[in-house]
Write a protein that holds these residues in place. Structure first.
Motif, PDB file in Angstrom:
ATOM      1  N   ALA A  62       0.846  -1.196   0.000  1.00 54.34           N
ATOM      2  CA  ALA A  62       0.000   0.000   0.000  1.00 54.34           C
ATOM      3  C   ALA A  62       0.878   1.242   0.000  1.00 54.34           C
ATOM      4  O   ALA A  62       1.912   1.282   0.664  1.00 54.34           O
TER       5      ALA A  62
ATOM      6  N   MET B 155      -7.767   5.613   2.701  1.00 57.16           N
ATOM      7  CA  MET B 155      -7.552   4.378   1.945  1.00 57.16           C
ATOM      8  C   MET B 155      -8.792   3.497   2.000  1.00 57.16           C
ATOM      9  O   MET B 155      -9.520   3.500   2.983  1.00 57.16           O
ATOM     10  N   LYS B 156      -8.998   2.744   0.954  1.00 60.81           N
ATOM     11  CA  LYS B 156     -10.075   1.761   0.894  1.00 60.81           C
ATOM     12  C   LYS B 156      -9.446   0.380   1.086  1.00 60.81           C
ATOM     13  O   LYS B 156      -8.248   0.214   0.862  1.00 60.81           O
TER      14      LYS B 156
ATOM     15  N   SER C  39      -7.011  -0.845  -1.368  1.00 63.36           N
ATOM     16  CA  SER C  39      -5.724  -0.141  -1.441  1.00 63.36           C
ATOM     17  C   SER C  39      -4.575  -1.024  -0.974  1.00 63.36           C
ATOM     18  O   SER C  39      -3.439  -0.822  -1.369  1.00 63.36           O
ATOM     19  N   TRP C  40      -4.880  -2.006  -0.118  1.00 62.02           N
ATOM     20  CA  TRP C  40      -3.844  -2.882   0.427  1.00 62.02           C
ATOM     21  C   TRP C  40      -3.422  -3.967  -0.552  1.00 62.02           C
ATOM     22  O   TRP C  40      -2.492  -4.709  -0.294  1.00 62.02           O
TER      23      TRP C  40
ATOM     24  N   GLY D 169      -2.435  -3.506  -3.765  1.00 62.23           N
ATOM     25  CA  GLY D 169      -1.713  -2.970  -4.917  1.00 62.23           C
ATOM     26  C   GLY D 169      -0.490  -3.806  -5.255  1.00 62.23           C
ATOM     27  O   GLY D 169       0.215  -4.262  -4.383  1.00 62.23           O
TER      28      GLY D 169
END
Length: 138
Positions: free
Chosen positions: A42, A129-130, A133-134, A136
């Protein structure tokens, strides 16, 4: 370190190694992506990997000391905010990482942030962050 990098590129199809830093059982700190490049987990985060299998083994005192030194160094050199939040990968997505023994250890550290636990808000929500988002692959 070369094996970790080769695995990230060949097996996971990433452009480079995943974490910013890696800490060995002996407490040695290895640079992955370093301070200036985003990790693959992230943006706006610093990824530090405990090298080893901590579902089966406890991290060594030297390894814990190495990670704590790295975090203190990051704060002192303004690579991390003084009020940073410490989050484990298993809080951000379905994962066994960092392993039960490391997770048990870091839960007692002063900056540990219990996001996604016991009804707490999602990790990173305070940064806008959503959950995706983690995931990526940067």
């Amino acid at each position: 370190m070369r094996t970790i990098q080769d695995s990230a590129v060949a097996e996971k199809h990433l452009p480079d190694i995943q974490s910013n830093f890696y800490v060995s059982d002996e407490g040695n700190i290895y640079v992955g992506r370093g301070w200036d490049w985003a990790n693959t987990y992230a943006n706006q985060t610093l990824a530090v990997t405990f090298m080893g299998d901590y579902g089966r083994f406890r991290p060594s005192a030297k390894q814990i000391e190495g990670v704590q030194f790295l975090l203190a160094h990051a704060v002192a050199n303004r690579n991390l905010e003084v009020d940073y939040k410490l989050v484990a990968q298993n809080q951000t997505k379905s994962s066994k990482s960092p392993g039960a023994y490391v997770f048990r250890e870091i839960r007692s550290w002063p900056h540990f942030y219990g996001c996604n636990m016991d009804g707490a808000p999602a990790c990173g929500i305070e940064l806008g962050m959503k959950p995706e988002s983690w995931n990526g692959n940067q």
